[in-house]
Structure formats: structure tokens, C-alpha cells
Design an enzyme around this catalytic site. Sequence first.
Site, PDB file in Angstrom:
ATOM      1  N   HIS A 170     -11.430  -2.618  -0.299  1.00 23.10           N
ATOM      2  CA  HIS A 170     -10.871  -3.199   0.919  1.00 23.10           C
ATOM      3  C   HIS A 170     -10.028  -2.182   1.675  1.00 23.10           C
ATOM      4  O   HIS A 170      -9.633  -1.158   1.119  1.00 23.10           O
ATOM      5  CB  HIS A 170      -9.943  -4.380   0.567  1.00 23.10           C
ATOM      6  CG  HIS A 170     -10.625  -5.581   0.024  1.00 23.10           C
ATOM      7  ND1 HIS A 170     -10.225  -6.196  -1.157  1.00 23.10           N
ATOM      8  CD2 HIS A 170     -11.656  -6.321   0.495  1.00 23.10           C
ATOM      9  CE1 HIS A 170     -10.991  -7.257  -1.385  1.00 23.10           C
ATOM     10  NE2 HIS A 170     -11.869  -7.354  -0.407  1.00 23.10           N
ATOM     11  N   CYS A 271      -3.003  -8.660  -3.415  1.00 16.05           N
ATOM     12  CA  CYS A 271      -4.130  -9.564  -3.685  1.00 16.05           C
ATOM     13  C   CYS A 271      -3.699 -10.912  -4.260  1.00 16.05           C
ATOM     14  O   CYS A 271      -4.408 -11.910  -4.111  1.00 16.05           O
ATOM     15  CB  CYS A 271      -5.095  -8.941  -4.688  1.00 16.05           C
ATOM     16  SG  CYS A 271      -5.845  -7.408  -4.186  1.00 16.05           S
TER      17      CYS A 271
END
Length: 282
Positions: A170, A271
Site C-alpha cells: 500500500h 492498519c
Amino acid sequence: MAGLLAKFGHYTHAVVRGIPSSLATEALRSSQSEVDLAKAHQEHAEYVEVLRTRLGLEVVELPADEALPDCVFVEDAAVVCGDTALITRPGAVSRRGETEAMKEALKKLDLNLVEMTDENATLDGGDVLFTGQEFFVGLSKRTNQRGAEILADAFKDYAVSTVPVTEGLHLKSFCSMGGPGLILIGASEHAQKALKTMQQMSNYRYDKLTVPDDLAANCIYMNVPGKGHVLLHTTGDQFPESFKVLEKLTDYTLIAVSGLEKMKVDGALTCCSILINKKTDI
């Protein structure tokens, strides 16, 4: 925008989720490192306790779901800004069921929900960097242009720019916000190239702090009443050279949080929570 930056990093609530036993064997990963499930649970409990006790957030804990091995990584299931929550459409098909519990939790917090229903769109929250002034969205293996367009439509008050993610999972696998106007960035070539793209596309000026290890650039910044600037970051055992760089933030309260086991399945600090600033009059 100065008023917006003054509020940057203020949060009242955090949404987290438990770790299923299936994480150890079935969670998606780019390496084949063996996960110590007991240590993963311990690390996550310490992470949640920091949010609740040291930072004073009201923590909403969702139960683990064995059918969703990656469900602890709640960031990918929604993007929250102000009183709007965009329920995403994760890029990995196996993770799309994670959004149901998140949708219910955010609904109970009285947020305005926008659902990403376009079957051509994918978006992981880990690809979304909100600077307090604008959004950068990483175009990665998990997030596409259509997903970025839907995010822009959901948060019309802010500019949205896309950034190619050529390596790593990401965008926030190698960057995060370290404070108002400060981007923490990894030292790798692809991270520095992404930062250059962001700087070129933005009408705002950002300071940068480069750390030697890309994953160490993933930190959680908060502006906490009575504490001021707070940064949750990886430990010196994990990334000793990056730890030394972050120690230069002498006007910050620095809180080292271990996430070694979750890193084995491509997890990072941001996250594992969705941070929300709820207005007191709601």
C-alpha cells in the site's frame, strides 16, 4: 485550511478488531514467515491498551471472525474523515466480507455512511493518506483509479491526487503523516519517488522526515489534550536506525509499539485501527 490543520490529529474514538486464529495460516502475505499467534495477540492487546489508556480514546472492539483471516487490519475496510465514513471495496476478494461489521460499527457512531458498490472499483484504506488538507490515494495492487474517484466524490471538500505504488502493498507501507504538514517517508527509491509525485501534485508545502526503513515510516500521529504531539511508532528492536531518526522529534511524546508478528502478514501500525473525531454535540 489553517483551522483544519489546527484540528489535525485530534481523535475521540478508535475502532479495532480482534485477531482470529486463522491469521497465522490463512492471512494474505508477501513472505512465508511463521506467525507466533500468542505474540500477535499480546502485541495487539498492548496496541489497543495504548489507544485506550495512554491516549484516552473510546475504543470500539469488534470480535474476530475466523472466516476473515485479515480482519484485524480494519483500516482497509473504511476511510473516515469528519463525520463521513466511506465503506470501501477491498482489492482482495477474500477481504470484502470485512466491511459488514465495520459498517455496523460506524453506523452506531452516527457517521454518515457512503458505500462503495461499483463492482469496477477497489480501494484499501491502507492506500489513503489524509494530510489534513487533501488526500493522496495510492494506485496499487489493491486500489484502482475508480476507487480513488469514488473517494473523491465522498469527500468533495478536499482535493484528491493519485500516486503510483510500484512496490510494497500500500501507499502507507512506506509513508504516513508525522504531524501537521509533516510526511514521514521511507528511504527506498520507490518511496522517495512517490513523495516527489505527491509534492509535485500538491498546492501545499510539506516537510519530510526520511527514515531508513520503509515500514518504520508507518506511524500514527495524534494531537492529544494535555500531551500535545504524540507519535506511535515501531520499536528500536524492529528498526534501530529508524528509531534513532524518530527520536529527533524531541517535542513529541514518542510511544514505541511492537507489531513484529503482524508485519509478517504485511500489517503495520495504521492498519489496526480506524481513528475518528466525533463532535461532542452528536
